[in-house]
Design an enzyme around this catalytic site. Structure first.
Site, PDB file in Angstrom:
ATOM      1  N   LYS A  16      -4.296   4.628   9.262  1.00  0.00           N
ATOM      2  CA  LYS A  16      -5.759   4.599   9.418  1.00  0.00           C
ATOM      3  C   LYS A  16      -6.188   3.803  10.654  1.00  0.00           C
ATOM      4  O   LYS A  16      -6.974   4.281  11.456  1.00  0.00           O
ATOM      5  CB  LYS A  16      -6.425   3.943   8.196  1.00  0.00           C
ATOM      6  CG  LYS A  16      -6.167   4.637   6.890  1.00  0.00           C
ATOM      7  CD  LYS A  16      -6.931   3.960   5.761  1.00  0.00           C
ATOM      8  CE  LYS A  16      -6.471   2.538   5.445  1.00  0.00           C
ATOM      9  NZ  LYS A  16      -5.158   2.437   4.819  1.00  0.00           N
ATOM     10  N   ARG A  91     -13.203   1.769  -0.500  1.00  0.00           N
ATOM     11  CA  ARG A  91     -11.914   1.762  -1.192  1.00  0.00           C
ATOM     12  C   ARG A  91     -12.080   1.948  -2.692  1.00  0.00           C
ATOM     13  O   ARG A  91     -11.087   1.963  -3.409  1.00  0.00           O
ATOM     14  CB  ARG A  91     -11.208   0.428  -0.937  1.00  0.00           C
ATOM     15  CG  ARG A  91     -10.146   0.474   0.157  1.00  0.00           C
ATOM     16  CD  ARG A  91      -9.631  -0.937   0.298  1.00  0.00           C
ATOM     17  NE  ARG A  91      -8.305  -1.050   0.830  1.00  0.00           N
ATOM     18  CZ  ARG A  91      -8.033  -1.269   2.118  1.00  0.00           C
ATOM     19  NH1 ARG A  91      -9.000  -1.298   2.999  1.00  0.00           N
ATOM     20  NH2 ARG A  91      -6.791  -1.448   2.503  1.00  0.00           N
ATOM     21  N   ARG A 130       5.978  -3.346  10.464  1.00  0.00           N
ATOM     22  CA  ARG A 130       4.759  -3.485  11.273  1.00  0.00           C
ATOM     23  C   ARG A 130       4.596  -4.908  11.819  1.00  0.00           C
ATOM     24  O   ARG A 130       4.807  -5.873  11.115  1.00  0.00           O
ATOM     25  CB  ARG A 130       3.542  -3.128  10.421  1.00  0.00           C
ATOM     26  CG  ARG A 130       2.230  -3.347  11.150  1.00  0.00           C
ATOM     27  CD  ARG A 130       1.139  -2.540  10.578  1.00  0.00           C
ATOM     28  NE  ARG A 130       0.670  -3.048   9.292  1.00  0.00           N
ATOM     29  CZ  ARG A 130      -0.331  -2.496   8.608  1.00  0.00           C
ATOM     30  NH1 ARG A 130      -0.919  -1.410   9.074  1.00  0.00           N
ATOM     31  NH2 ARG A 130      -0.720  -3.011   7.476  1.00  0.00           N
ATOM     32  N   ARG A 163       2.019  -9.392   9.007  1.00  0.00           N
ATOM     33  CA  ARG A 163       0.960  -9.688   8.045  1.00  0.00           C
ATOM     34  C   ARG A 163       1.567 -10.122   6.718  1.00  0.00           C
ATOM     35  O   ARG A 163       2.538  -9.532   6.264  1.00  0.00           O
ATOM     36  CB  ARG A 163       0.094  -8.441   7.823  1.00  0.00           C
ATOM     37  CG  ARG A 163      -0.990  -8.275   8.835  1.00  0.00           C
ATOM     38  CD  ARG A 163      -1.656  -6.936   8.756  1.00  0.00           C
ATOM     39  NE  ARG A 163      -2.107  -6.553   7.414  1.00  0.00           N
ATOM     40  CZ  ARG A 163      -2.839  -5.471   7.157  1.00  0.00           C
ATOM     41  NH1 ARG A 163      -3.209  -4.672   8.143  1.00  0.00           N
ATOM     42  NH2 ARG A 163      -3.202  -5.177   5.937  1.00  0.00           N
ATOM     43  N   ARG A 174      -0.127  -3.328  -3.204  1.00  0.00           N
ATOM     44  CA  ARG A 174      -1.182  -2.583  -2.491  1.00  0.00           C
ATOM     45  C   ARG A 174      -1.085  -1.084  -2.778  1.00  0.00           C
ATOM     46  O   ARG A 174      -2.090  -0.393  -2.871  1.00  0.00           O
ATOM     47  CB  ARG A 174      -1.084  -2.865  -0.985  1.00  0.00           C
ATOM     48  CG  ARG A 174      -1.558  -4.278  -0.636  1.00  0.00           C
ATOM     49  CD  ARG A 174      -1.037  -4.718   0.702  1.00  0.00           C
ATOM     50  NE  ARG A 174      -1.637  -4.003   1.818  1.00  0.00           N
ATOM     51  CZ  ARG A 174      -1.031  -3.823   2.980  1.00  0.00           C
ATOM     52  NH1 ARG A 174       0.191  -4.267   3.181  1.00  0.00           N
ATOM     53  NH2 ARG A 174      -1.648  -3.195   3.950  1.00  0.00           N
TER      54      ARG A 174
HETATM   55  P1  AMP Z   1      -6.322  -3.270   5.445  1.00  0.00           P
HETATM   56  O1  AMP Z   1      -6.204  -4.001   6.728  1.00  0.00           O
HETATM   57  O2  AMP Z   1      -7.312  -2.147   5.490  1.00  0.00           O
HETATM   58  O3  AMP Z   1      -4.983  -2.867   4.874  1.00  0.00           O
HETATM   59  O4  AMP Z   1      -6.955  -4.311   4.384  1.00  0.00           O
HETATM   60  C1  AMP Z   1      -6.276  -5.520   4.053  1.00  0.00           C
HETATM   61  C2  AMP Z   1      -6.861  -6.127   2.802  1.00  0.00           C
HETATM   62  O5  AMP Z   1      -8.252  -6.430   2.971  1.00  0.00           O
HETATM   63  C3  AMP Z   1      -6.831  -5.268   1.539  1.00  0.00           C
HETATM   64  O6  AMP Z   1      -5.578  -5.300   0.894  1.00  0.00           O
HETATM   65  C4  AMP Z   1      -7.939  -5.912   0.717  1.00  0.00           C
HETATM   66  O7  AMP Z   1      -7.511  -7.141   0.152  1.00  0.00           O
HETATM   67  C5  AMP Z   1      -8.974  -6.239   1.774  1.00  0.00           C
HETATM   68  N1  AMP Z   1      -9.926  -5.126   1.984  1.00  0.00           N
HETATM   69  C6  AMP Z   1     -10.108  -4.403   3.127  1.00  0.00           C
HETATM   70  N2  AMP Z   1     -11.042  -3.463   2.979  1.00  0.00           N
HETATM   71  C7  AMP Z   1     -11.473  -3.572   1.697  1.00  0.00           C
HETATM   72  C8  AMP Z   1     -12.426  -2.872   0.904  1.00  0.00           C
HETATM   73  N3  AMP Z   1     -13.122  -1.842   1.413  1.00  0.00           N
HETATM   74  N4  AMP Z   1     -12.589  -3.259  -0.377  1.00  0.00           N
HETATM   75  C9  AMP Z   1     -11.909  -4.275  -0.906  1.00  0.00           C
HETATM   76  N5  AMP Z   1     -10.982  -4.977  -0.235  1.00  0.00           N
HETATM   77  C10 AMP Z   1     -10.756  -4.641   1.063  1.00  0.00           C
END
Ligand code: AMP
Length: 220
Positions: A16, A91, A130, A163, A174
């Site tokens: 993404k 999400r 990553r 990360r 996740r």
């Molecule tokens: P990402 O970088 O998109 O993988 O997001 C990393 C983390 O941020 C996720 O595992 C959640 O803990 C939090 N997060 C990001 N976007 C959302 C969202 N739309 N709703 C809830 N938690 C989010």
């Protein structure tokens, strides 16, 4: 320049962030990565960061009300007025409902919901290798896309790190959270005729072509 109003969803590691950045370069719409915003807030130890860093570390979702407020504020900024690429939001169905409401109010409805998909073994390989730049957020992969110099960002010279939520246990958490809470968005957007499912397996360039085709820009 054309504008674009899309959301990207898909399991962690589907690509993404990478593809959202490419769309941003092409269309000039603002890319809003909720994960990046939260990680930045955690590093800067802002109230938002302190409130949410535990969720990120565990691989859990941050509560909907916090996320919706954050995105609603971000979308009001001038660079998002005409177009946006939401990367990692919504999400949950509740977030999608709120987004729909916010966009309706602004008279700028969503054009596409891009659902990137890839099998779990591909996702796990991608996530565990990553590496992300602490400074500019550029992404690398220890095997598939290594930087010229180990641990250093090609673009800005920043430090590359893994990360916390890209470690094995958190990856499993996740993926579970995705299946339970985010995968239902497929039906949600299918019913609204906005869903464009995209195969996320392949090189960045192969997937980019599919993504551009899905938003009606296949020729470029
Ligand atoms: P990402 O970088 O998109 O993988 O997001 C990393 C983390 O941020 C996720 O595992 C959640 O803990 C939090 N997060 C990001 N976007 C959302 C969202 N739309 N709703 C809830 N938690 C989010």
């Amino acid at each position: 320049m054309d504008v674009l109003r899309v959301v990207f969803f898909g399991p962690p590691g589907a690509g993404k962030g990478t593809q959202a950045k490419l769309l941003e370069q092409k269309f000039g719409a603002c890319q809003v990565s909720t994960g990046d915003i939260l990680r930045k807030a955690a590093r800067a130890e802002t109230p938002l960061g302190k409130q949410t860093s535990g969720y990120l570390a565990r691989g859990d979702l941050v509560p909907d009300d916090v996320m919706v407020k954050l995105v609603a504020e971000r979308l009001k900024e001038p660079d998002c007025k005409a177009g946006f690429i939401l990367d990692g939001f919504p999400r949950t169905i509740a977030q999608a409902d709120d987004l729909e409401r916010i966009l309706k109010k602004g008279g700028l409805p969503l054009e596409h919901a891009l659902g990137l998909k890839a099998p779990n073994d591909v996702l796990i390989k991608r996530l565990s290798g990553r590496r992300t730049c602490r400074n500019c957020g550029a992404m690398y992969h220890a095997v598939f896309n290594p930087p010229a110099k180990d641990g250093v960002c090609d673009r800005c010279g920043g430090e590359l790190y893994q990360r916390e939520d890209d470690r094995e246990e958190q990856i499993a958490a996740r993926l579970r959270v995705y299946e339970q809470q985010t995968a239902p968005l497929k039906d949600y957007y299918r019913k609204r005729r906005l869903l464009r499912e995209i195969d996320g397996v392949g090189t960045v360039e192969e997937v980019r072509k599919r993504v551009f085709r899905a938003v009606g820009d296949g020729a470029k």
